[in-house]
Design a protein around this motif. Structure first.
Motif, short mmCIF file in Angstrom:
data_model
loop_
_atom_site.label_atom_id
_atom_site.label_comp_id
_atom_site.label_asym_id
_atom_site.label_seq_id
_atom_site.Cartn_x
_atom_site.Cartn_y
_atom_site.Cartn_z
N ALA A 384 0.85 -1.19 0.00
CA ALA A 384 0.00 0.00 0.00
C ALA A 384 0.88 1.24 0.00
N SER A 385 0.45 2.24 -0.75
CA SER A 385 1.17 3.51 -0.81
C SER A 385 0.59 4.48 0.21
N LEU A 386 1.47 5.26 0.85
CA LEU A 386 1.04 6.30 1.79
C LEU A 386 1.48 7.67 1.30
N GLY A 387 1.56 7.80 -0.03
CA GLY A 387 2.02 9.05 -0.61
C GLY A 387 3.40 8.87 -1.22
N LEU A 388 3.95 9.94 -1.76
CA LEU A 388 5.23 9.88 -2.44
C LEU A 388 6.35 9.43 -1.50
N HIS A 389 7.03 8.33 -1.88
CA HIS A 389 8.18 7.77 -1.14
C HIS A 389 7.79 7.19 0.20
N LYS A 390 6.52 6.91 0.43
CA LYS A 390 6.08 6.34 1.70
C LYS A 390 5.12 5.19 1.43
N GLY A 391 5.24 4.11 2.21
CA GLY A 391 4.35 2.98 2.00
C GLY A 391 4.51 1.93 3.07
N VAL A 392 3.66 0.89 3.00
CA VAL A 392 3.76 -0.28 3.89
C VAL A 392 3.55 -1.52 3.03
N ALA A 393 4.15 -2.63 3.45
CA ALA A 393 4.02 -3.87 2.70
C ALA A 393 4.18 -5.06 3.65
N HIS A 394 3.47 -6.12 3.33
CA HIS A 394 3.61 -7.39 4.05
C HIS A 394 3.58 -8.48 2.99
N ARG A 399 7.90 -7.80 6.45
CA ARG A 399 7.29 -6.48 6.58
C ARG A 399 8.26 -5.41 6.10
N LEU A 400 7.74 -4.49 5.31
CA LEU A 400 8.53 -3.36 4.82
C LEU A 400 7.75 -2.09 5.07
N LYS A 401 8.47 -0.98 5.24
CA LYS A 401 7.82 0.30 5.44
C LYS A 401 8.68 1.40 4.85
N GLY A 402 8.07 2.57 4.67
CA GLY A 402 8.81 3.71 4.15
C GLY A 402 9.12 3.56 2.66
N TYR A 403 10.30 4.03 2.27
CA TYR A 403 10.68 4.03 0.85
C TYR A 403 10.72 2.64 0.23
N PRO A 404 11.31 1.61 0.89
CA PRO A 404 11.33 0.28 0.27
C PRO A 404 9.93 -0.24 -0.04
N ALA A 405 8.98 -0.03 0.88
CA ALA A 405 7.61 -0.49 0.64
C ALA A 405 6.97 0.28 -0.51
#
Length: 466
Positions: A384-394, A399-405
């Motif tokens: 899921a994206s949380l805006g430019l260069h921000k996100g979460v992933a599973h 688990r990944l967060k921030g830029y990698p996600a």
């Protein structure tokens, strides 16, 4: 005598409809050619309300201006050149008679009424529609976020609110214009809010009297977490990330009313606002109620693991419209082996695309007298994206967060969007967006293209003339 071709009717041009037709087009290449030459074979007809398939995961980026709206839709006639494309809407299906009652653009404009379309095999995949609850004022003031038209309309609307806030001297009007309420903490609601908040915060630098802190963004979620697909830990991180950007995330809260453009929440708060976006779930397409096919308690078609409608020959379904047993899912706690019905596949794009391909393979197998295969796919995870260069992933348990996600989100969806043409155009737009500034132009007048001409024709002069 010329042998009649076998007629396959695909109702719906979304994930399932388009990918099923695309697979059938590849698997039945020789049969489709014979049908065109009048020697039997197979004829595939795709009935869809729009001449394109919308890749919905890119709607938030289209709303934020990161992607052109033209590049989040896939023209059906281009990707399905060997299928017959009919733009229209199925009003009902009488499977006992193998007919669908259809209203096309031609019959609608001519006023001749719907026509009956016969078929031999039916793929019923109309998808889902927004589930609007009976909230007072919602029908009058709510904005959906399921189509490309809604996404672009919302972008224009948000930028228009900044213009209103910048030009008014009334504090009440300004505060309402700068208050944005999103109801629903799933993918659509969170990604739409995050991308639009990012865009609006950037746009503030071009307004002399609006600062990012002047805006109020509110996310309302009835449960105790957001983005349940990415797991509880990543859901909590997403809440922290949004709150760190001054987004007011209200969990275990419902929208009670939005009459008179005032959002009243179940926690007793009230928020005058000119923007209320409703993304609180979906429901099966109403067409399913006008068929003679078996449905479950939630209104979806009951399907077997082979994607055939339960107890029915020559009828198939998948995606949001179908209740398909999830053979790869772990049994629910407390359910013994073999006890109770199996869990069902989640209504998401990952399952829909894979089900569509197997559905087409099984339909071909059925036509050729072979046994169909069962659908079994382990869920790989979510991004899921949380805006430019921000996100979460599973994904695959990691688990990944921030830029990698965020980067994984873009890579994953770029790999999934259909056609090389679309992939190249989207990649080019992302590259250019990294080199140049955002576009913050509102083109709301596009939603009413004849307004200026009608005004000019009614007054006998140009509206800006003397």
């Amino acid at each position: 005598m010329t042998k009649e071709p076998a007629r396959i009717l695909v109702v719906g041009g979304g994930y399932v409809g388009m990918y099923t037709a695309l697979r059938l087009q590849r698997r039945l290449k020789h049969e489709l050619r014979r049908a065109r030459e009048g020697g039997g074979g197979v004829q595939v007809t795709v009935l869809a309300p729009d001449p394109y398939m919308t890749y919905q995961p890119f709607l938030p980026e289209a709303a934020a201006g990161s992607i052109s709206p033209r590049h989040v839709v896939v023209p059906l006639r281009r990707v399905l050149p060997h299928c017959r494309i009919v733009i229209g809407e199925a009003k009902s299906v009488d499977h006992a008679r193998r007919t669908a009652t259809v209203e096309t653009l031609a019959t609608e404009h001519a006023g001749t009424g719907p026509v009956e379309v016969p078929y031999d095999e039916l793929v019923l995949a109309p998808g889902s529609v927004s589930r609007a609850l009976p909230v007072p004022g919602l029908a009058d003031h709510g904005i959906g976020f399921k189509t490309v038209e809604e996404a672009i309309g919302l972008r224009n609307h948000v930028l228009e609110q900044l213009d209103i806030a910048s030009s008014t001297r009334d504090p009440a009007v300004r505060d309402a214009a700068l208050t944005f309420v999103f109801v629903g903490g799933g993918y659509a609601g969170v990604e739409a809010l995050a991308e639009l908040e990012d865009m609006a915060r950037y746009a503030c630098r071009y307004y002399h009297n609006i600062r990012p802190r002047d805006m109020k963004w509110i996310l309302v979620e009835a449960t105790g977490r957001i983005l349940p697909e990415v797991g509880e830990a990543m859901g909590r991180y997403a809440v922290r990330e949004l709150r760190g950007r001054n987004v007011d995330v209200r969990l275990e809260t419902r929208l009670d009313s939005c009459e008179n453009r005032v959002a009243r929440l179940s926690d007793g708060s009230r928020h005058p606002c000119r923007t209320l976006v409703w993304t609180a779930g979906v429901k099966p397409h109403p067409l399913l109620e006008r068929t003679d096919l078996p449905r479950d308690g939630r209104g979806r078609l009951r399907c077997t693991a082979t994607l055939r409608v339960e107890g029915t020959e020559h009828a198939w379904s998948a995606g949001d419209a179908a209740a398909v047993p999830d053979l790869a899912a772990k049994p629910s706690p407390g359910r013994g082996s073999g006890e109770g019905p199996p869990p069902e596949c989640a209504p998401n794009a990952q399952h829909a695309v894979r089900q569509a391909r197997l559905l087409a393979d099984n339909l071909v197998a059925s036509l050729r007298g072979r046994e169909p295969a069962r659908y079994e796919h382990a869920y790989t995870g979510s991004v899921a994206s949380l805006g430019l260069h921000k996100g979460v992933a599973h994904v695959y348990g990691r688990r990944l967060k921030g830029y990698p996600a965020w980067f994984l989100h873009r890579v994953y969806h770029l790999s999934r969007v259909p056609t090389v043409n679309r992939k190249a155009r989207i990649l080019a737009e992302w590259t250019l967006a990294g080199l140049f500034k955002r576009e913050i132009v509102s083109l709301g007048s596009l939603e009413h293209p004849r307004a200026e001409f009608e005004l000019a024709a009614g007054t006998g002069r140009h509206p800006e003339g003397p």
